[in-house]
Design an enzyme around this catalytic site. Structure first.
Site, mmCIF file in Angstrom:
data_model
loop_
_atom_site.group_PDB
_atom_site.id
_atom_site.type_symbol
_atom_site.label_atom_id
_atom_site.label_comp_id
_atom_site.label_asym_id
_atom_site.label_seq_id
_atom_site.Cartn_x
_atom_site.Cartn_y
_atom_site.Cartn_z
ATOM 1 N N THR A 92 0.838 -1.207 0.000
ATOM 2 C CA THR A 92 0.000 0.000 0.000
ATOM 3 C C THR A 92 0.872 1.257 0.000
ATOM 4 O O THR A 92 0.612 2.208 -0.749
ATOM 5 C CB THR A 92 -0.949 -0.007 1.220
ATOM 6 N N ASP B 146 2.402 5.553 5.473
ATOM 7 C CA ASP B 146 2.793 4.148 5.604
ATOM 8 C C ASP B 146 1.559 3.253 5.699
ATOM 9 O O ASP B 146 0.479 3.721 6.076
ATOM 10 C CB ASP B 146 3.669 3.974 6.863
ATOM 11 N N GLY C 162 4.988 -4.155 10.471
ATOM 12 C CA GLY C 162 6.126 -5.072 10.507
ATOM 13 C C GLY C 162 5.983 -6.272 9.601
ATOM 14 O O GLY C 162 6.858 -7.140 9.576
ATOM 15 N N GLY C 163 4.876 -6.301 8.823
ATOM 16 C CA GLY C 163 4.707 -7.408 7.875
ATOM 17 C C GLY C 163 5.842 -7.482 6.869
ATOM 18 O O GLY C 163 6.163 -8.559 6.366
ATOM 19 N N GLY C 164 6.459 -6.353 6.608
ATOM 20 C CA GLY C 164 7.597 -6.316 5.691
ATOM 21 C C GLY C 164 8.925 -6.258 6.435
ATOM 22 O O GLY C 164 9.972 -6.009 5.820
ATOM 23 N N GLU D 144 10.511 2.219 10.133
ATOM 24 C CA GLU D 144 9.198 2.866 9.973
ATOM 25 C C GLU D 144 8.848 3.654 11.238
ATOM 26 O O GLU D 144 8.307 4.758 11.162
ATOM 27 C CB GLU D 144 8.129 1.808 9.681
#
Ligand code: 5RP
Length: 231
Positions: free
Chosen positions: A35, A88, A103-105, A111
């Site tokens: 996104t 973000d 934190g999925g990435g 971040e």
């Protein structure tokens, strides 16, 4: 980049709603994930049309995306006056409280740095990310030598820890900072604020993906439109 959650159109609507709030002269924080990548692309289009901005990125991935989009990228150190607006995504957001899990990435440490340096933190999500209460596993970036220590501490607090494993590499995910990620499933979080403080206090933890009291606006896209909430 892995794309989770809702449709591309829903993500693009949310991303564009945030990108439309950017104006000349701003320093922008650029998040990570599918996104956030749409927001970077939307800003790139506006830069091509003459928008004058510079950006601080949150990962190797968002840096490359921003450079490809023609956006000037600077280091956090160089953003002397701070960041005007960080944009973000999130893995889950509790809209009433304005708290979210990221934190999925595996980019949540940078971040969080960028979000905390920003005057405004605008989260862009599709409608599948909305929850009444946060319950998504919390990503914890840990020093490699501390992964068992942190996993044990998570289990002691009633969580279920899993060392995040890579998909096209044997072994664990290694973050852009050279660390590992423990995903901690605590079920529904009764008190995100106190859990955030507890996780931050654990030895060996670099940072975790619980963002409490950080969000200043959230745009939620779906297949029909987008709604923006300002906190
Ligand atoms: C990366 C993140 C992402 O913003 C989060 O995982 C959401 O990603 P996507 O927009 O692809 O669903 O926190 O660390």
């Amino acid at each position: 980049m892995k794309s989770t959650g809702g449709t591309t159109a829903a993500k693009q609507r949310a991303a564009r709603a945030a990108a439309d709030r950017v104006s000349d002269g701003m320093t922008i924080g650029l998040g990570t994930g599918s996104t956030a990548a749409h927001a970077i692309d939307a800003l790139g289009e506006r830069v091509a049309d003459g928008l004058d901005i510079r950006a601080v990125t949150t990962s190797f991935s968002s840096r490359m995306r921003a450079l490809d989009a023609g956006i000037e990228v600077i280091d956090l150190d160089e953003a002397g006056g701070g960041i005007d607006l960080a944009i973000d995504g999130a893995d889950q957001i509790a809209l009433d409280a304005g708290d979210c899990i990221k934190g999925g990435g595996a980019a949540h440490t940078r971040e969080k740095m960028v979000a905390s340096a920003a005057d405004r933190f605008h989260v862009v999500v599709d409608e599948t990310k909305i929850a009444d209460s946060l319950s998504h596993p919390v990503a914890i970036e840990v020093l490699p030598a501390a992964h068992r220590l942190v996993a044990d501490a998570v289990a002691k607090r009633g969580g279920e820890p899993t060392l995040r494993t890579a998909e096209r590499k044997d072994g664990p995910v290694v973050t852009d900072n050279g660390n590992l990620v423990v995903d901690a499933n605590f079920g529904t979080l009764e008190s995100p604020r106190s859990l955030a403080a507890e996780l931050s206090s654990l030895a060996g933890v670099v940072d975790h993906g619980l963002f409490v009291d950080a969000v200043t606006a959230a745009s939620v896209g779906d297949d029909d439109g987008v709604e923006t909430i300002v906190y």
